[in-house]
Design an enzyme around this catalytic site. Structure first.
Site, PDB file in Angstrom:
ATOM      1  N   GLU A  56       0.832  -1.200   0.000  1.00  0.00           N
ATOM      2  CA  GLU A  56       0.000   0.000   0.000  1.00  0.00           C
ATOM      3  C   GLU A  56       0.871   1.256   0.000  1.00  0.00           C
ATOM      4  OE1 GLU A  56      -3.421   0.064  -0.306  1.00  0.00           O
ATOM      5  OE2 GLU A  56      -3.060  -2.061  -0.700  1.00  0.00           O
ATOM      6  N   TRP A  67     -15.949  10.250 -14.094  1.00  0.00           N
ATOM      7  CA  TRP A  67     -15.130   9.967 -12.912  1.00  0.00           C
ATOM      8  C   TRP A  67     -14.636  11.246 -12.245  1.00  0.00           C
ATOM      9  CZ3 TRP A  67     -10.155  11.839 -13.067  1.00  0.00           C
ATOM     10  CH2 TRP A  67      -9.588  12.081 -14.325  1.00  0.00           C
ATOM     11  N   TRP A  97      -9.523   6.841  -8.807  1.00  0.00           N
ATOM     12  CA  TRP A  97     -10.696   7.091  -9.652  1.00  0.00           C
ATOM     13  C   TRP A  97     -10.456   6.667 -11.088  1.00  0.00           C
ATOM     14  CZ3 TRP A  97     -15.651   7.765  -8.951  1.00  0.00           C
ATOM     15  CH2 TRP A  97     -16.082   8.056  -7.663  1.00  0.00           C
ATOM     16  N   TRP A 138       2.121   1.571  -3.547  1.00  0.00           N
ATOM     17  CA  TRP A 138       1.083   2.177  -4.398  1.00  0.00           C
ATOM     18  C   TRP A 138       1.124   3.698  -4.264  1.00  0.00           C
ATOM     19  CZ3 TRP A 138      -1.848   0.845  -8.330  1.00  0.00           C
ATOM     20  CH2 TRP A 138      -2.197  -0.495  -8.525  1.00  0.00           C
ATOM     21  N   ASN A 190     -11.302   1.274   2.221  1.00  0.00           N
ATOM     22  CA  ASN A 190     -10.657   1.159   0.908  1.00  0.00           C
ATOM     23  C   ASN A 190     -11.444   0.292  -0.068  1.00  0.00           C
ATOM     24  OD1 ASN A 190      -8.659   2.685   2.048  1.00  0.00           O
ATOM     25  ND2 ASN A 190      -7.168   1.041   2.217  1.00  0.00           N
ATOM     26  N   TRP A 207     -20.247  10.528 -21.236  1.00  0.00           N
ATOM     27  CA  TRP A 207     -20.834  10.359 -19.904  1.00  0.00           C
ATOM     28  C   TRP A 207     -22.263  10.897 -19.889  1.00  0.00           C
ATOM     29  CZ3 TRP A 207     -17.730   7.337 -17.314  1.00  0.00           C
ATOM     30  CH2 TRP A 207     -16.343   7.410 -17.500  1.00  0.00           C
TER      31      TRP A 207
END
Length: 442
Positions: free
Chosen positions: A257, A342, A365, A260, A324, A289
């Protein structure tokens, strides 16, 4: 006029193990510690009870109490950085301003303005790596290009990382080098236009037993299975080096994590367009969208008729935190079930999350929308019912945040799952095919 160096606190609100502060204190001039409540940022915040500002204020008060013991004081200003540095240049003869790297687009613009002002006055701005473990060009492919897929990046990251990168900066040894002065009052929250909520913030102490069980428990939102240290990492009230040292032997999954986090900051550095509203994969900017404002409002308020989605949004609205796993579920729902942009979800999270971080928020996202580097493929559409069965089987999380989910007054699903899935696949595949992207079958 006193000759000094400045240390400019930004997202590194601690005196211990702070890279830029260490280098400032080892310089040959007394160090004035400065923080700026940046009105360019604060004026964008609509909620005057924004707990992030309260968190920053509390962190400043904690540092101030330590500085007073050293006979020094924070100087806390409210205004634009440019106006504050003009004030500082009129007050002191500044040789250098020390700070830590910030990788966000606004930070680049701000630093150029300040660097130009300082240079015009015979001073300079110097910055150091502090908020990540490995940055910029420290982890590159063999051909010298940046990674855009996490797994090979993480392998190279682990090969590059050494004990040197984890070594703490012993700032305490040099506290006597802070500029000596009487305590300067920190402006109150009310003075800068905000109010305190006075709810407790997550502890900055790492729960080692939790980390040991992180792999097994991290996906279950009803369990306290995540460290909730995100807000402390975001504002630098804890050291990423200290956290990595404590956690690396406890859980490789937890360490991943942190990797990341480095990965997304590296992406933001090499591909700054993602921080300016652009999809990492350009073809995804052409998706049509739906952008139904009523459905977006239902999503924001936790009224979609999908209990796991609504639970997540209500947790976010009430606490500034969202688990998460649930972040992935609600993001997939917005972008793929509702076919809403998004960027709407990214902006809403930016407004609400205590631990909001541009790099990680954007990365998450775009992962959910399929538009990012190393993203979930466009045809991966989370089924909220299956996600509930797997990760909240006893419905404890849902019962906490959506107690009425079985009652008559709970809204019907805003869209039927299979219909939404079919619609999403059609829109995505049509757009991507028209842009020459190879379409894979589900």
């Amino acid at each position: 006029m006193q000759t000094v160096n400045i240390f400019w606190f930004r997202r590194d609100l601690r005196l211990q193990d702070n890279a830029g502060l260490y280098h400032a204190l080892k310089s040959n001039k007394p160090v004035v510690p400065v923080f700026i409540f940046d009105t360019n940022i604060l004026e964008e915040l609509e909620d005057k009870a924004d707990r992030r500002v309260e968190f920053i204020h509390a962190a400043l008060e904690e540092m101030q109490s330590q500085l007073i013991k050293s006979g020094s004081s924070l100087e806390v200003y409210y205004g634009t950085p440019l106006s504050v540095y003009k004030t500082l240049l009129s007050k002191y003869k500044i040789e250098k301003v020390f700070a830590n790297h910030d990788y966000e687009p606004y930070a680049f613009e701000r630093e150029k303005l300040i660097a130009d002002l300082l240079n015009a006055n015979g001073a300079s701005l110097v910055t150091y790596k502090d908020q990540v473990l490995l940055e910029k060009d420290e982890v590159l492919k063999d051909d010298g290009k940046p990674y855009t897929v996490f797994t090979p990046y993480s392998r190279k990251w682990k090969a590059v990382l050494t004990d040197f990168h984890l070594k703490a900066y012993p700032t305490e040894k040099y506290f006597d080098n802070f500029y000596k002065q009487q305590a300067v009052a920190i402006p109150s929250l009310q003075t800068i236009g905000f109010i305190a909520v006075d709810k407790p913030f997550p502890s900055k102490n790492l729960n080692e037993e939790l980390v040991k069980k992180y792999q097994e428990q991290r996906n279950f939102p009803a369990i306290q299975g995540t460290s909730q240290l995100g807000v402390h990492l975001r504002f630098g009230t804890i050291s990423i080096r200290a956290l990595a040292v404590k956690s690396k032997d406890l859980s490789e999954t937890y360490l991943n994590e942190l990797i990341w986090r480095d990965f997304y900051h590296m992406i933001l550095w090499h591909f700054p367009k993602v921080g300016k509203g652009k999809a990492f994969k350009a073809a995804y900017d052409n998706i049509e969208w739906r952008n139904d404002s009523g459905e977006f409002e239902c999503w924001c308020n936790g009224q979609t008729g999908y209990p796991i989605v609504d639970a997540g949004m209500r947790e976010l609205n009430a606490t500034g935190f969202m688990h998460n796993r649930v972040r992935m579920i609600v993001a997939s729902f917005l972008t793929k079930h509702l076919l809403l942009d998004w960027r709407l979800g990214e902006a809403y999270f930016a407004q609400k999350l205590l631990d909001f971080d541009l790099a990680a928020n954007n990365g998450g996202w775009q992962w959910a929308a399929g538009s990012g580097c190393d993203a979930a493929p466009y045809f991966r559409i989370f089924n909220p019912y299956l996600q509930t069965q797997k990760f909240d089987p006893q419905l404890n999380y849902i019962k906490k945040w959506v107690p009425e989910f079985q009652e008559f007054n709970y809204p019907k699903p805003i869209v039927e799952h299979e219909l939404a899935r079919k619609r999403c696949l059609e829109v995505y595949s049509k757009t991507l095919k028209n842009d020459g992207v190879i379409i894979l079958k589900d």
